[in-house]
Design a protein around this motif. Sequence first.
Motif, PDB file in Angstrom:
ATOM      1  N   THR A  82       0.592  -1.264  -0.376  1.00  0.00           N
ATOM      2  CA  THR A  82      -0.133   0.067   0.013  1.00  0.00           C
ATOM      3  C   THR A  82       0.448   1.178   0.202  1.00  0.00           C
ATOM      4  OG1 THR A  82      -0.668  -0.224   2.425  1.00  0.00           O
ATOM      5  CG2 THR A  82      -1.301  -1.857   1.283  1.00  0.00           C
ATOM      6  N   ALA A  83       0.581   1.876  -0.438  1.00  0.00           N
ATOM      7  CA  ALA A  83       0.834   3.306  -0.474  1.00  0.00           C
ATOM      8  C   ALA A  83      -0.293   4.699  -1.146  1.00  0.00           C
ATOM      9  CB  ALA A  83       2.468   3.985  -1.505  1.00  0.00           C
ATOM     10  N   ARG A  84       0.388   5.967  -0.588  1.00  0.00           N
ATOM     11  CA  ARG A  84      -0.528   6.733  -1.038  1.00  0.00           C
ATOM     12  C   ARG A  84       0.208   7.676  -2.096  1.00  0.00           C
ATOM     13  NH1 ARG A  84      -2.084  11.147   2.164  1.00  0.00           N
ATOM     14  NH2 ARG A  84      -0.388  11.446   3.145  1.00  0.00           N
ATOM     15  N   CYS A  85      -0.456   8.493  -3.006  1.00  0.00           N
ATOM     16  CA  CYS A  85      -0.191   8.234  -4.456  1.00  0.00           C
ATOM     17  C   CYS A  85      -0.263   9.519  -5.100  1.00  0.00           C
ATOM     18  CB  CYS A  85       0.690   7.394  -5.388  1.00  0.00           C
ATOM     19  SG  CYS A  85       1.339   6.227  -4.967  1.00  0.00           S
ATOM     20  N   ASP A  86       0.089  11.091  -5.450  1.00  0.00           N
ATOM     21  CA  ASP A  86      -0.676  11.960  -6.002  1.00  0.00           C
ATOM     22  C   ASP A  86      -1.279  11.812  -7.612  1.00  0.00           C
ATOM     23  OD1 ASP A  86       1.730  12.146  -7.722  1.00  0.00           O
ATOM     24  OD2 ASP A  86       2.509  13.805  -5.625  1.00  0.00           O
ATOM     25  N   LEU A  87      -1.552  11.775  -8.407  1.00  0.00           N
ATOM     26  CA  LEU A  87      -2.532  11.495  -9.568  1.00  0.00           C
ATOM     27  C   LEU A  87      -0.806  11.543 -10.196  1.00  0.00           C
ATOM     28  CD1 LEU A  87      -4.924  13.708 -10.859  1.00  0.00           C
ATOM     29  CD2 LEU A  87      -5.032  11.536  -9.421  1.00  0.00           C
ATOM     30  N   LEU A  88       0.127  11.927 -10.239  1.00  0.00           N
ATOM     31  CA  LEU A  88       0.961  12.079 -10.954  1.00  0.00           C
ATOM     32  C   LEU A  88       1.941  10.699 -10.674  1.00  0.00           C
ATOM     33  CD1 LEU A  88       2.597  15.675 -12.420  1.00  0.00           C
ATOM     34  CD2 LEU A  88       1.549  13.827 -13.263  1.00  0.00           C
ATOM     35  N   ALA A  89       2.507  10.457  -9.518  1.00  0.00           N
ATOM     36  CA  ALA A  89       3.118   9.521  -8.943  1.00  0.00           C
ATOM     37  C   ALA A  89       2.206   8.230  -8.551  1.00  0.00           C
ATOM     38  CB  ALA A  89       3.092   9.452  -7.525  1.00  0.00           C
ATOM     39  N   LYS A  90       0.966   8.131  -8.811  1.00  0.00           N
ATOM     40  CA  LYS A  90       0.302   6.777  -8.924  1.00  0.00           C
ATOM     41  C   LYS A  90       0.384   6.323 -10.496  1.00  0.00           C
ATOM     42  CE  LYS A  90      -4.608   5.050  -9.137  1.00  0.00           C
ATOM     43  NZ  LYS A  90      -6.042   5.203  -9.124  1.00  0.00           N
ATOM     44  N   GLY A  91       0.400   7.532 -11.989  1.00  0.00           N
ATOM     45  CA  GLY A  91       0.942   6.862 -12.357  1.00  0.00           C
ATOM     46  C   GLY A  91       2.270   5.897 -13.058  1.00  0.00           C
ATOM     47  N   VAL A  92       3.549   6.332 -12.141  1.00  0.00           N
ATOM     48  CA  VAL A  92       4.689   5.527 -12.431  1.00  0.00           C
ATOM     49  C   VAL A  92       4.791   4.734 -11.497  1.00  0.00           C
ATOM     50  CG1 VAL A  92       7.007   6.344 -12.192  1.00  0.00           C
ATOM     51  CG2 VAL A  92       5.208   8.120 -12.824  1.00  0.00           C
ATOM     52  N   VAL A  93       3.727   4.930 -10.670  1.00  0.00           N
ATOM     53  CA  VAL A  93       4.733   3.679  -9.328  1.00  0.00           C
ATOM     54  C   VAL A  93       3.482   2.459  -9.584  1.00  0.00           C
ATOM     55  CG1 VAL A  93       4.379   3.502  -6.908  1.00  0.00           C
ATOM     56  CG2 VAL A  93       4.948   5.180  -7.902  1.00  0.00           C
ATOM     57  N   GLU A  94       1.704   2.953  -9.656  1.00  0.00           N
ATOM     58  CA  GLU A  94       1.271   1.653  -9.559  1.00  0.00           C
ATOM     59  C   GLU A  94       2.128   0.762 -10.443  1.00  0.00           C
ATOM     60  OE1 GLU A  94      -3.614   1.035  -9.530  1.00  0.00           O
ATOM     61  OE2 GLU A  94      -2.926   3.141 -10.578  1.00  0.00           O
ATOM     62  N   GLY A  95       1.997   0.826 -11.936  1.00  0.00           N
ATOM     63  CA  GLY A  95       2.078  -0.124 -12.136  1.00  0.00           C
ATOM     64  C   GLY A  95       3.525  -1.407 -12.272  1.00  0.00           C
TER      65      GLY A  95
END
Length: 369
Positions: A314-327
């Motif tokens: 689990t992690a908390r991400c902003d919109l830009l970070a989510k696109g990079v980290v989630e994948g």
Amino acid sequence: MRHFDTWVLRDPYSIWHYYPTGHRWRDTVRDLIQSRTICSPENNLKPPIDWSPPQSQQSPLLRLPAEIRQIIWSYVFTNSSTPNAQTIHLVQLKGKIRHVRCPNPVHISLNPKPNHPNPSLTQNRHCCPTTPARWRIYDGRVPGHSDRLLYPHTHSNLPLTLSNSNTALLRVCRSIYFEAETILYRASQFDVDDLYTFIAFVTSLSPTARAAISRLTVQWMPIWVPMAGLDHKGSIYAHTHSDELWVRFWEVVASLEGLRVLGLSLDLGRFTSVVGSTGEAVVSGQRIPFGIEEGWVKPILRVRGLKEFDLAVTARCDLLAKGVVEGELVRDVGLLREQLRGMLSVPRERKREVKGMKKRKIILAITAA
């Protein structure tokens, strides 16, 4: 000693705090606390404990047939309203191991969907907001937690939610304790988010109760990557996050002969992104390499005999970070999850047989030579 006693009672793990007069505690005292020589839950135990069952049975309740007694114990220690195991959050409060019975029982599914971990691993104890360890409250916005204390669990309302009702039956007499303790531990799913809290808890149990633990959920927030040479002995987190503690914790988990269900959730904290001059998002946050050969994974491989295992991040991400980290997290964590499921499900007996086969091969090789 008057000032020392007051300080210990107030906050024994705040080893970097100062005297009221402005003087810092001596290095020798801080070393004793970091090595858990003093101010430790294990030191509150009263060994040696006689775990041998009693010989006499004087209580009228114990004159009932064993089958009826087992029905009574099961009714007291299990939740008859749901088929799922009751979740028990283990907490550490002022040097003692306590627990909170979760009102929302969870269960790890036998057939979880690929790359979709079970909700029980992604809750991060939000079901019981008074129970998370302080260092897992990384945004500082959860009311009731104190950032001035180094106790793992510091919520001001935690003492009001502690549970000690059902287990009172175990304190009636030794005969009832030895008959009913296995039902309590086998029917519960233990949830821990502080490694040392679980170690101290297991140390306090009898060998029979320890072997009865069958379900465990570990929700852990790494301050730094374990087993990567990043230990900081001078850090205020040295007594809660260290390579030695990480290895010791998994040794204790591997020693639980009855463990069949294990869930591991890693809380990576917050990821933030900044758009660079080239237009690409630069992401900053706690990253952990996910691979079966990584150093922090190797202590986990000691666990054997599982029927169910799940891994979540689990992690908390902003919109830009989510696109990079989630994948990359979905890909890497999914692969590691499947590899660990295959390795941790190996029966304990097979591990002993493999050692015996290697020994016989060595003897045959020497004989042939």
